[in-house]
Write an enzyme that holds these catalytic residues in place. Sequence first.
Site, PDB file in Angstrom:
ATOM      1  N   GLU A 128      -3.818  -2.878  16.789  1.00  0.00           N
ATOM      2  CA  GLU A 128      -3.825  -2.658  15.333  1.00  0.00           C
ATOM      3  C   GLU A 128      -2.391  -2.565  14.787  1.00  0.00           C
ATOM      4  OE1 GLU A 128      -5.978  -2.733  13.007  1.00  0.00           O
ATOM      5  OE2 GLU A 128      -4.972  -1.685  11.386  1.00  0.00           O
ATOM      6  N   THR A 181      -1.245  -6.566   4.221  1.00  0.00           N
ATOM      7  CA  THR A 181      -1.139  -5.106   4.282  1.00  0.00           C
ATOM      8  C   THR A 181       0.296  -4.674   4.018  1.00  0.00           C
ATOM      9  OG1 THR A 181      -2.981  -4.977   5.812  1.00  0.00           O
ATOM     10  CG2 THR A 181      -1.535  -3.086   5.763  1.00  0.00           C
TER      11      THR A 181
HETATM   12  N1  HSE Z   1      -4.642   2.600   5.563  1.00  0.00           N
HETATM   13  C1  HSE Z   1      -4.231   1.246   5.716  1.00  0.00           C
HETATM   14  C2  HSE Z   1      -3.459   0.793   4.489  1.00  0.00           C
HETATM   15  C3  HSE Z   1      -5.438   0.389   5.925  1.00  0.00           C
HETATM   16  O1  HSE Z   1      -3.976   0.920   3.395  1.00  0.00           O
HETATM   17  O2  HSE Z   1      -2.340   0.327   4.578  1.00  0.00           O
HETATM   18  C4  HSE Z   1      -5.140  -1.070   6.048  1.00  0.00           C
HETATM   19  O3  HSE Z   1      -4.880  -1.459   7.348  1.00  0.00           O
END
Ligand code: HSE
Length: 312
Positions: A128, A181
């Site tokens: 991840e 992201t």
């Molecule tokens: N919490 C993470 C973000 C989830 O919002 O960046 C996405 O991978």
Amino acid sequence: MNSISVFAPASVANVSCGFDILGFCLEGVGDHFLLEKADHKNIRFKAILGQELPMDPAKNVAGIAAQALLKEYPVDFGIDITLKKGIKPGSGIGSSSASAVGIVYALNKMLGLGLKKNELLPFAMAGESFASGSAHADNIAPALLGGFTLVRSVEPMDIVQLPSPSNLYAAVIHPQIEIKTSDARAVLSNTVDFKDSIQQSANLGALISGLYTEDYELIRRSLVDLLVEPKRAPLIPHFYEMKNAALEMGALGASISGAGPSLFALTQGKTNAEKAATAMANILKSTDIPFEIWVSPINTKGTITTDDHEIF
Ligand code: HSE
């Protein structure tokens, strides 16, 4: 074991007031893995179906998670991996997490390691982190464990499993535009307003209480994100129209799923989830943005072994 097939589900992270720490697991959408013992000595991808992804294990989320586990638990035989992607990368419903948890769960079973799901999380985290460029576990935890999960700490990994009210449903819409992201993280501030942070903590505490007590009205009042949604919403065309459409249909709350572009709405009951999904879809139907929608109860099983050899 000579072969195993596994299903790793999609998940929703950043559940409103729970940025980077609160997620839940979806049903019916996710990645399928088939692992088979092979005569050669390598871990290799035999096929990746459904999406264009690198076949080199060193450049692939699942490959990196597998290598992290096999570094600690080496094998003296080869493994052929077939991955059928049911989730589009960059959709905001945990595509990389499903791949990362699916492979480590499958390896644990195939090699008879007997590790608990919690013990697999750090290996999935390696995959991840490679995909998203930062270490957050709010997708891998629900995708592996199922239900709602709270990430109390990533280092060391400390995950709290939360109850899922039986009549809680999710409607998810995936507008097919790309949001990285890293870009969605770049719009966030390093500082937050003190008053907003107090209210955000109050909402998160109350939301968790609402999950325990199945108090849907408390869940409704608590599904508010003061910190992240306002910054990221401009990245998603028609975000507020979709959110308001879901709320008008009685949704308890709606916000950005993960880093977007997907949105989720939580509802009491399946009918309300279907209405929220239709309402959000109707907004995008009047645009040229293609989309997918899902309606799902909270999946409390997470990643599972299947008998789905034939789907490959
Ligand atoms: N919490 C993470 C973000 C989830 O919002 O960046 C996405 O991978």
